[in-house]
Scaffold this motif. Sequence first.
Motif, PDB file in Angstrom:
ATOM      1  N   ARG A 163       0.839  -1.198   0.000  1.00 45.20           N
ATOM      2  CA  ARG A 163       0.000   0.000   0.000  1.00 45.20           C
ATOM      3  C   ARG A 163       0.879   1.253   0.000  1.00 45.20           C
ATOM      4  N   LEU A 193      -3.061 -13.415  14.133  1.00 49.00           N
ATOM      5  CA  LEU A 193      -3.253 -11.965  14.152  1.00 49.00           C
ATOM      6  C   LEU A 193      -3.496 -11.476  15.585  1.00 49.00           C
ATOM      7  N   LEU A 218      -1.259  -8.802  17.528  1.00 47.64           N
ATOM      8  CA  LEU A 218      -1.953  -7.577  17.945  1.00 47.64           C
ATOM      9  C   LEU A 218      -1.920  -7.436  19.467  1.00 47.64           C
ATOM     10  N   ARG A 222      -6.218  -5.256   4.861  1.00 49.37           N
ATOM     11  CA  ARG A 222      -4.804  -4.927   5.014  1.00 49.37           C
ATOM     12  C   ARG A 222      -4.124  -4.682   3.671  1.00 49.37           C
ATOM     13  N   SER A 282      -6.993   2.454   4.392  1.00 47.40           N
ATOM     14  CA  SER A 282      -7.325   2.622   5.809  1.00 47.40           C
ATOM     15  C   SER A 282      -6.885   4.009   6.241  1.00 47.40           C
ATOM     16  N   SER A 294      -5.649   6.149   9.705  1.00 44.40           N
ATOM     17  CA  SER A 294      -5.242   6.115  11.113  1.00 44.40           C
ATOM     18  C   SER A 294      -4.959   7.526  11.604  1.00 44.40           C
ATOM     19  N   ILE A 295      -5.397   7.802  12.837  1.00 47.97           N
ATOM     20  CA  ILE A 295      -5.116   9.096  13.475  1.00 47.97           C
ATOM     21  C   ILE A 295      -3.939   8.878  14.415  1.00 47.97           C
ATOM     22  N   HIS A 296      -2.840   9.584  14.158  1.00 50.18           N
ATOM     23  CA  HIS A 296      -1.601   9.287  14.870  1.00 50.18           C
ATOM     24  C   HIS A 296      -1.408  10.105  16.141  1.00 50.18           C
ATOM     25  N   SER A 343      -3.111   9.640   8.536  1.00 49.84           N
ATOM     26  CA  SER A 343      -2.646   9.183   7.223  1.00 49.84           C
ATOM     27  C   SER A 343      -3.631   8.196   6.630  1.00 49.84           C
ATOM     28  N   ARG A 350      -3.673   4.918   4.109  1.00 50.89           N
ATOM     29  CA  ARG A 350      -2.951   3.903   3.337  1.00 50.89           C
ATOM     30  C   ARG A 350      -3.686   3.733   2.020  1.00 50.89           C
ATOM     31  N   LEU A 357       1.220   0.020  17.350  1.00 49.69           N
ATOM     32  CA  LEU A 357       1.235  -0.751  16.102  1.00 49.69           C
ATOM     33  C   LEU A 357       1.688   0.127  14.937  1.00 49.69           C
ATOM     34  N   HIS A 358       2.112  -0.539  13.867  1.00 49.03           N
ATOM     35  CA  HIS A 358       2.472   0.142  12.628  1.00 49.03           C
ATOM     36  C   HIS A 358       1.204   0.267  11.779  1.00 49.03           C
ATOM     37  N   SER A 359       0.922   1.496  11.341  1.00 49.23           N
ATOM     38  CA  SER A 359      -0.351   1.699  10.640  1.00 49.23           C
ATOM     39  C   SER A 359      -0.366   1.027   9.269  1.00 49.23           C
ATOM     40  N   PHE A 385      -1.260  -2.728  10.404  1.00 52.90           N
ATOM     41  CA  PHE A 385      -2.512  -2.941  11.135  1.00 52.90           C
ATOM     42  C   PHE A 385      -3.641  -1.972  10.777  1.00 52.90           C
ATOM     43  N   VAL A 407       2.290   5.678  13.510  1.00 54.49           N
ATOM     44  CA  VAL A 407       1.983   4.813  14.646  1.00 54.49           C
ATOM     45  C   VAL A 407       0.473   4.729  14.871  1.00 54.49           C
ATOM     46  N   ILE A 408       0.016   3.546  15.283  1.00 54.44           N
ATOM     47  CA  ILE A 408      -1.327   3.415  15.852  1.00 54.44           C
ATOM     48  C   ILE A 408      -1.109   3.283  17.353  1.00 54.44           C
ATOM     49  N   PRO A 409      -1.358   4.351  18.129  1.00 53.32           N
ATOM     50  CA  PRO A 409      -1.084   4.273  19.566  1.00 53.32           C
ATOM     51  C   PRO A 409      -2.003   3.235  20.223  1.00 53.32           C
TER      52      PRO A 409
END
Lengths: 475, 475
Positions: free
Chosen positions: A210, A286, A290, A307, A312, A314-316, A340, A342, B226-228, B231, B330-332
């Motif tokens: 991705r 998984l 996780l 995946r 996807s 994600s809010i970092h 970000s 993906r 986690l790595h966005s 995951f 990062v996914i916190p």
Amino acid sequence: MAPQLDGYFKQVDDMSDAFIERLRQAIAIPSISSEAARRPDVVRMGHWLADELNKLGAQAELRPLGKQQGTDLDLPPVVLARYGSDKNKRTILVYGHYDVQPAEKEDGWETEPFELTVKEDGRMLGRGSTDDKGPVLGWLNAIEAHKAAGIEFPVNLLMCFEGMEEYGSDGLDDLINAEAKKYFADADAVCISDNYWLGTERPCLTYGLRGCNYYSVEVSGPGADLHSGVFGGTAQEPMTDLVRILGSLVDTDGKIQIPGIAEQVAPLTAEEDGLYDGISFTMETLYESLGSKTTIFDDKKKTLMARWRNPSLSIHGVEGAFSAPGAKTVIPAKVIGKFSIRTVPNMEIEKTNECVAKYVEDVFKKLGSKNTMKVYPQHCGNWWVASPKHWNFSAAAKATERVWGVQPDFTREGGSIPVTLTFEQATGKNVLLLPMGSSTDGAHSINEKLDKRNYIEGIKLLGAYLHYVAEEPQN
Amino acid sequence: MAPQLDGYFKQVDDMSDAFIERLRQAIAIPSISSEAARRPDVVRMGHWLADELNKLGAQAELRPLGKQQGTDLDLPPVVLARYGSDKNKRTILVYGHYDVQPAEKEDGWETEPFELTVKEDGRMLGRGSTDDKGPVLGWLNAIEAHKAAGIEFPVNLLMCFEGMEEYGSDGLDDLINAEAKKYFADADAVCISDNYWLGTERPCLTYGLRGCNYYSVEVSGPGADLHSGVFGGTAQEPMTDLVRILGSLVDTDGKIQIPGIAEQVAPLTAEEDGLYDGISFTMETLYESLGSKTTIFDDKKKTLMARWRNPSLSIHGVEGAFSAPGAKTVIPAKVIGKFSIRTVPNMEIEKTNECVAKYVEDVFKKLGSKNTMKVYPQHCGNWWVASPKHWNFSAAAKATERVWGVQPDFTREGGSIPVTLTFEQATGKNVLLLPMGSSTDGAHSINEKLDKRNYIEGIKLLGAYLHYVAEEPQN
């Protein structure tokens, strides 16, 4: 006709102690690219690698890359090497990196991170064992085993090993683009061994990654941070606006709320639809990686699709707000949310950026805030998908079946390996990701390891791949 | 009958150079309570203050408070002092603090922060000038001027000066509660000079403060960050849940969305309704202190009501998420949102906590997330409102009119000064906040100052207040 490989395989088994010793020497050099104080070790590692290659009869050279961005520090050199230049053979360009992530015993390692430790269960612990010194040495070991067994090397091998991968590959893209029609000119295909099996049992070949569009959304109002006692109820607070914007982007089940994103995703073909069920992957694995069962989907197929082939968001985090433990009664004057997306085929970077900007601006407008909002991409890297039907992949698939006795999974990955796309675009050739290690290797973690079995069979695999490459018909 | 004050006022004017010299000596001691390395300076400041008081004929003592919480560091002593013990006079208990905020020239000060610098425009720059060394010395100067002019001191004065106010007043509450019926037993009222005028022209008396309930809302799921890439799309992300919760608490215009909060607020009486128009406060001054025009309301009355008599909710930040500049994918795994509610009459701490918990739990339930959520108060401090009709206030109002020639504004404040409530509850007496400095003094900022006029007239005001206190009839 299947190539004759028994002699090569036996030679690899016979030399396995020497190959482990070579890995031990490499692990002992703490080539941590992110730490300025370790830069001499990174450079020493580059020299060691070039020396090993030259001893094996390759022509290795060290290419300087100039200064590290924003510093006076010399970048570690890229090791470029050629082994063989027979015009009647195919030429394969391989990439790897000789730098590593930081590691300290105190971080919780069970062994000294820069001393390779082979455990009875076959785990070979050491920083860089799987990421990426083991795979890089795999190519050297394959050369040496061929020489020792007196077997002709089946292809010309071009090698590109960098020393800054763990710190942004500073300078590498320029070198690849500059050498595409020079040093790399006769490459027929590219092979990168710097990723991992999806699990621990079934080998895989990776044909997709991705992309990633990373955004900042900045809300500002007051001239300076305020005290919430004095100004709470008086000022429109940037943080209030920001969490409402961030809260509008994606739902708990990962559904992106921004119009125009899902519409760009390539439709699922019947052929692709049939791919997922056969993949060696379980929800139990998984859950283990996780550390919880807080997944969006409960079934394998939807999870793999989420995946690999779906975007996807994600809010970092938030820059500029209070982020320490404890309590602080601040109204932050300027906050920057980071998120970000993906990206996947057929999403376009620019179109995606436009959709994001329009949506965030609309949401902010509806808030009716007097604060100022800006949304902008910080960096964007495209997705990559190769054709798994190319001879480069079919050669690797046959080699995998020969060495491991099973058909490999054809996989994609959720993350990005930007150099993959750079090689594809610069050379115009097919790129294959051919992993050596497994999903439990812990590349960036404490107790990084490469299983002895994966290392030794991996050396066989890399060599076998080159033999099949030599025999595969042109697509 | 108005007290005879001309002699006292003339004496203060005559001694103004000496009073500024006393402030200069105090400013020169960098009594920064938050820095362990400065603790000896804080202690030295306490000793200096006790010595000055004893030289003036007061009985001062240094009360140890034990160790600072969680450290081996001795807390600076509280200076307790008595001046006069005439049973026929009223006794006034005054509070102040002799510690200061940190300050370095490099922060942007135009002068050395620990050298008092008197500018031609009357600004006296120095850390602690207005917060709170100037007001503390005001009481000492008032005593000295009475002695020098041969005027009888009109009341018995009890003094309580602490050295940890800027770092949480560690240990003070226990001392106040322990001494309420001992050292402070004969106090008839309390006066605290540690706040500021609402603007720069009109003096004020302060009779109310908002409280503060500070909350954490914690969302966790995965076992580790986690790595966005890997995951993203697979895991339900705690940060996604958190921003949706935080985004549900309050709207852009400050309206708290939690049921049961607004319902607790005391109704506006016709009398209170008439108070606001006369207050010396302009939106222009607010825009100036805010550094922007991003206010919720455009008119003075609504703004003052929002600051003084209505609750507000501010979102301070997020712990556990990415908070640095730049980009991190990062996914916190665990994020803690921080927000607080400024409370007002007649809100109850427990009831408010229940409303918050119920609302946040409801919002989270509706998200349908598999993550784990906890919401809990970090600390709660009650609001405070005194009766401005008490003789303590009427004396201060008359003194203000005598010194400044105007009726003071009767104000409340949006923030909290927790010691106010402690004194009220421990002694059971009326507490008055009688500020010396103005809104532009920059208490915790660079270039903290006290205007010479506010200092000298403030010394007159404190003395005059005590004379009026002596004459006011009992309520």
